[in-house]
Design an enzyme around this catalytic site. Structure first.
Site, PDB file in Angstrom:
ATOM      1  CE  LYS A  28       0.107  -4.641   3.042  1.00  0.00           C
ATOM      2  NZ  LYS A  28      -0.310  -5.987   2.517  1.00  0.00           N
TER       3      LYS A  28
ATOM      4  CB  THR B 295      -0.909  -0.012   1.247  1.00  0.00           C
ATOM      5  OG1 THR B 295      -1.430   1.301   1.463  1.00  0.00           O
ATOM      6  CG2 THR B 295      -0.146  -0.400   2.511  1.00  0.00           C
ATOM      7  CG  ASP B 296      -1.077   4.992  -1.056  1.00  0.00           C
ATOM      8  OD1 ASP B 296      -1.656   4.326  -0.186  1.00  0.00           O
ATOM      9  OD2 ASP B 296      -1.633   5.934  -1.659  1.00  0.00           O
ATOM     10  CD  GLU B 297      -3.432   3.493   4.160  1.00  0.00           C
ATOM     11  OE1 GLU B 297      -3.357   3.405   5.385  1.00  0.00           O
ATOM     12  OE2 GLU B 297      -4.492   3.315   3.519  1.00  0.00           O
TER      13      GLU B 297
ATOM     14  CE1 TYR C 233      -3.203  -2.583   5.843  1.00  0.00           C
ATOM     15  CE2 TYR C 233      -3.207  -0.228   5.345  1.00  0.00           C
ATOM     16  CZ  TYR C 233      -3.226  -1.547   4.915  1.00  0.00           C
ATOM     17  OH  TYR C 233      -3.254  -1.836   3.568  1.00  0.00           O
TER      18      TYR C 233
HETATM   19  P1  NAD Z   1      -9.637  -7.434   2.779  1.00  0.00           P
HETATM   20  O1  NAD Z   1      -9.576  -7.117   4.235  1.00  0.00           O
HETATM   21  O2  NAD Z   1     -10.895  -7.184   2.026  1.00  0.00           O
HETATM   22  O3  NAD Z   1      -9.275  -8.969   2.557  1.00  0.00           O
HETATM   23  C1  NAD Z   1      -8.242  -9.627   3.221  1.00  0.00           C
HETATM   24  C2  NAD Z   1      -8.389 -11.127   2.982  1.00  0.00           C
HETATM   25  O4  NAD Z   1      -7.291 -11.787   3.622  1.00  0.00           O
HETATM   26  C3  NAD Z   1      -9.672 -11.717   3.563  1.00  0.00           C
HETATM   27  O5  NAD Z   1     -10.289 -12.560   2.600  1.00  0.00           O
HETATM   28  C4  NAD Z   1      -9.193 -12.507   4.761  1.00  0.00           C
HETATM   29  O6  NAD Z   1     -10.012 -13.635   5.064  1.00  0.00           O
HETATM   30  C5  NAD Z   1      -7.803 -12.918   4.324  1.00  0.00           C
HETATM   31  N1  NAD Z   1      -6.905 -13.199   5.453  1.00  0.00           N
HETATM   32  C6  NAD Z   1      -6.713 -12.413   6.558  1.00  0.00           C
HETATM   33  N2  NAD Z   1      -5.840 -13.006   7.386  1.00  0.00           N
HETATM   34  C7  NAD Z   1      -5.456 -14.174   6.796  1.00  0.00           C
HETATM   35  C8  NAD Z   1      -4.556 -15.204   7.159  1.00  0.00           C
HETATM   36  N3  NAD Z   1      -3.885 -15.169   8.316  1.00  0.00           N
HETATM   37  N4  NAD Z   1      -4.378 -16.237   6.307  1.00  0.00           N
HETATM   38  C9  NAD Z   1      -5.052 -16.278   5.133  1.00  0.00           C
HETATM   39  N5  NAD Z   1      -5.947 -15.341   4.742  1.00  0.00           N
HETATM   40  C10 NAD Z   1      -6.133 -14.297   5.564  1.00  0.00           C
HETATM   41  O7  NAD Z   1      -8.410  -6.646   2.137  1.00  0.00           O
HETATM   42  P2  NAD Z   1      -8.287  -5.922   0.722  1.00  0.00           P
HETATM   43  O8  NAD Z   1      -8.819  -4.552   0.833  1.00  0.00           O
HETATM   44  O9  NAD Z   1      -8.783  -6.824  -0.351  1.00  0.00           O
HETATM   45  O10 NAD Z   1      -6.697  -5.800   0.614  1.00  0.00           O
HETATM   46  C11 NAD Z   1      -5.922  -6.863   0.056  1.00  0.00           C
HETATM   47  C12 NAD Z   1      -4.453  -6.476   0.098  1.00  0.00           C
HETATM   48  O11 NAD Z   1      -4.243  -5.286  -0.641  1.00  0.00           O
HETATM   49  C13 NAD Z   1      -3.930  -6.201   1.506  1.00  0.00           C
HETATM   50  O12 NAD Z   1      -2.650  -6.763   1.609  1.00  0.00           O
HETATM   51  C14 NAD Z   1      -3.888  -4.688   1.597  1.00  0.00           C
HETATM   52  O13 NAD Z   1      -2.873  -4.270   2.479  1.00  0.00           O
HETATM   53  C15 NAD Z   1      -3.573  -4.322   0.161  1.00  0.00           C
HETATM   54  N6  NAD Z   1      -4.076  -2.999  -0.270  1.00  0.00           N
HETATM   55  C16 NAD Z   1      -5.389  -2.648  -0.067  1.00  0.00           C
HETATM   56  C17 NAD Z   1      -5.841  -1.414  -0.525  1.00  0.00           C
HETATM   57  C18 NAD Z   1      -7.292  -1.004  -0.357  1.00  0.00           C
HETATM   58  O14 NAD Z   1      -7.653   0.131  -0.690  1.00  0.00           O
HETATM   59  N7  NAD Z   1      -8.172  -1.861   0.107  1.00  0.00           N
HETATM   60  C19 NAD Z   1      -4.957  -0.530  -1.170  1.00  0.00           C
HETATM   61  C20 NAD Z   1      -3.614  -0.926  -1.360  1.00  0.00           C
HETATM   62  C21 NAD Z   1      -3.194  -2.165  -0.914  1.00  0.00           C
HETATM   63  P1  TYD Z   2     -10.509   4.196   4.703  1.00  0.00           P
HETATM   64  O1  TYD Z   2     -11.506   3.731   3.703  1.00  0.00           O
HETATM   65  O2  TYD Z   2     -10.530   3.610   6.080  1.00  0.00           O
HETATM   66  O3  TYD Z   2      -9.067   4.023   4.026  1.00  0.00           O
HETATM   67  P2  TYD Z   2      -7.600   4.512   4.544  1.00  0.00           P
HETATM   68  O4  TYD Z   2      -7.700   5.011   5.921  1.00  0.00           O
HETATM   69  O5  TYD Z   2      -6.812   3.245   4.466  1.00  0.00           O
HETATM   70  O6  TYD Z   2      -7.167   5.557   3.557  1.00  0.00           O
HETATM   71  O7  TYD Z   2     -10.653   5.777   4.865  1.00  0.00           O
HETATM   72  C1  TYD Z   2     -10.534   6.642   3.754  1.00  0.00           C
HETATM   73  C2  TYD Z   2     -10.617   8.056   4.264  1.00  0.00           C
HETATM   74  O8  TYD Z   2     -11.952   8.274   4.780  1.00  0.00           O
HETATM   75  C3  TYD Z   2      -9.679   8.352   5.429  1.00  0.00           C
HETATM   76  O9  TYD Z   2      -9.198   9.681   5.311  1.00  0.00           O
HETATM   77  C4  TYD Z   2     -10.569   8.230   6.657  1.00  0.00           C
HETATM   78  C5  TYD Z   2     -11.919   8.671   6.155  1.00  0.00           C
HETATM   79  N1  TYD Z   2     -13.083   8.028   6.824  1.00  0.00           N
HETATM   80  C6  TYD Z   2     -14.107   8.831   7.376  1.00  0.00           C
HETATM   81  O10 TYD Z   2     -14.065  10.073   7.307  1.00  0.00           O
HETATM   82  N2  TYD Z   2     -15.157   8.204   7.987  1.00  0.00           N
HETATM   83  C7  TYD Z   2     -15.234   6.840   8.087  1.00  0.00           C
HETATM   84  O11 TYD Z   2     -16.205   6.335   8.699  1.00  0.00           O
HETATM   85  C8  TYD Z   2     -14.187   6.052   7.508  1.00  0.00           C
HETATM   86  C9  TYD Z   2     -14.224   4.543   7.591  1.00  0.00           C
HETATM   87  C10 TYD Z   2     -13.139   6.688   6.880  1.00  0.00           C
END
Ligand code: NAD
Ligand code: TYD
Length: 352
Positions: free
Chosen positions: A167, A138-140, A163
């Site tokens: 990562k 992630t960019d975070e 988090y």
């Molecule tokens: P999500 O929370 O929707 O899904 C995570 C999945 O991992 C779930 O299906 C869960 O059951 C599985 N999991 C958790 N712990 C596990 C374990 N110990 N063993 C096996 N499986 C396990 O997450 P997401 O939003 O789909 O993100 C997927 C990946 O992409 C993550 O690594 C996250 O850091 C990265 N990512 C997410 C975003 C975003 O905006 N959501 C952006 C950039 C990177």
């Molecule tokens: P989120 O979807 O949790 O992603 P991330 O924190 O990983 O970027 O949140 C996106 C943005 O929205 C973040 O600035 C926090 C804000 N946010 C709210 O204002 N209210 C909410 O209830 C949530 C979940 C997020």
């Protein structure tokens, strides 16, 4: 410098293990592979935590060459046996604890899954040997930006939440596996994703779900924190490009040049659903809330022959429509655990 779309793939996966393929991005990635890489054998390995849902992948059952295995990435020997038995040559690692607010409430599970789990997966893969390992990050990990500038692959890692720190730890273990063992890891770092099957704890699905139910929309702080949004299918395509064309040891930033202050996204959702702005509640800010993310993805566009294709206008309209039409999926997700989390995270914020 490579020419866009001119380079042939450097690696052709034959059997891929996808971790976390029952989650939001993983399930979209698996769907993309089954559509676009016929002949590829695919194992979806997922522990089915609160964020992993069999209903998100029910349509994939019975597809040729596709196998779902419920399991934890921390079980090193079990993963190694699966890699060996199935002759896996490529691992794409999505499995993680992924929500910042949950990491603020309880960080230990983030260290177990994201740090220990990633090392466990690396250990299993090192034992057996694979040709490619994509660490989906992630960019975070880069921390927070001021009003100017964007994250590049050279930006120092300065994670601010449990988090993002977990990562960053996982990314560094992957980097170490490359440097120490010559292990073929490619790291991708993507901006905020939106699209179908996202768990309704994240901003966009949470706001759509609550607006549909005429419930208050909790906006943190002044609502002016900025996120850089990309459609999940564009991210999934970038991860596939990284598996096939990424150079081991390299990091690729993924993004769609689409920055929005949170409050504008919330207003857009309300307008699209024909709901009043009076639903907005400014609540107490998230502790340590990163102000702005913005990603420079020039390297991925240049070296992976990848570019995002879905405009935000189209993507957000499709996403809102998807949530409207999938009330059954949403209600299956809203379990007791979800209600408990919601209460824990928001009750004290609402009192501000
Ligand atoms: P999500 O929370 O929707 O899904 C995570 C999945 O991992 C779930 O299906 C869960 O059951 C599985 N999991 C958790 N712990 C596990 C374990 N110990 N063993 C096996 N499986 C396990 O997450 P997401 O939003 O789909 O993100 C997927 C990946 O992409 C993550 O690594 C996250 O850091 C990265 N990512 C997410 C975003 C975003 O905006 N959501 C952006 C950039 C990177
Ligand atoms: P989120 O979807 O949790 O992603 P991330 O924190 O990983 O970027 O949140 C996106 C943005 O929205 C973040 O600035 C926090 C804000 N946010 C709210 O204002 N209210 C909410 O209830 C949530 C979940 C997020």
């Amino acid at each position: 410098m490579s020419q866009p779309f001119a380079d042939p793939p450097r690696h052709t996966p034959r059997c891929m293990l996808v971790t976390g393929g029952a989650g939001f991005i993983g399930s979209n990635f698996v769907r993309l592979l089954l559509r676009e890489r016929p002949g590829l054998r695919l194992i979806n390995y997922d522990a089915l935590t609160y964020a992993g849902n069999l209903r998100s992948i029910a349509d994939l059952d019975g597809h040729d060459g596709y196998l779902f295995v419920r399991g934890d990435i921390c079980e090193t020997e079990r993963v190694a046996a699966l890699l060996r038995e199935q002759r896996v040559d490529t691992i794409v690692h999505f499995a993680a604890e992924s929500h910042v607010d949950r990491s603020i409430l309880a960080g230990a599970e983030f260290v177990r899954t994201n740090v220990v789990g990633t090392q466990s997966l690396l250990d299993a893969a090192l034992q057996v040997g694979v040709e490619r390992f994509v660490q989906v990050s992630t960019d975070e990990v880069y921390g927070s930006l001021g009003p100017e500038g964007r994250f590049t692959e050279e930006t120092p890692l300065q994670p601010n939440s449990p988090y993002s720190a977990s990562k960053a730890g996982a990314d560094l273990l992957c980097r170490a596996a490359f440097h120490t063992h010559g292990f073929p890891v490619v790291i991708t770092r993507c901006s905020n994703n939106y699209g179908p099957y996202q768990f309704p704890e994240k901003l966009i699905p949470l706001m759509i779900m609550r607006a549909l139910a005429d419930e208050a929309l909790p906006v943190y702080g002044d609502g002016m924190n900025v996120r850089d949004w990309i459609h999940v299918e564009d991210h999934a395509a970038a991860v596939l490009a990284a598996a096939e064309r990424g150079r081991p040891g390299e990091v690729y930033n993924i993004g769609a040049d689409n920055e929005w202050p949170n409050i504008e996204i919330v207003r857009l959702i309300l307008r699209s659903l024909g709901k009043p702005e009076s639903l907005i509640r400014f609540v107490k800010d998230r502790p340590g809330h990163d102000r702005r993310y913005a990603i420079d993805s020039a390297k991925a566009r240049r070296e992976l022959s990848w570019a995002p294709r879905i405009s935000f206008e189209e993507g957000i309209a499709r996403t809102i429509a998807w949530y409207r039409e999938h009330g059954d999926w949403l209600s299956s997700i809203i379990t007791g655990e979800y209600r408990e989390y919601y209460e824990k995270n928001y009750a004290h914020k609402m009192q501000a």
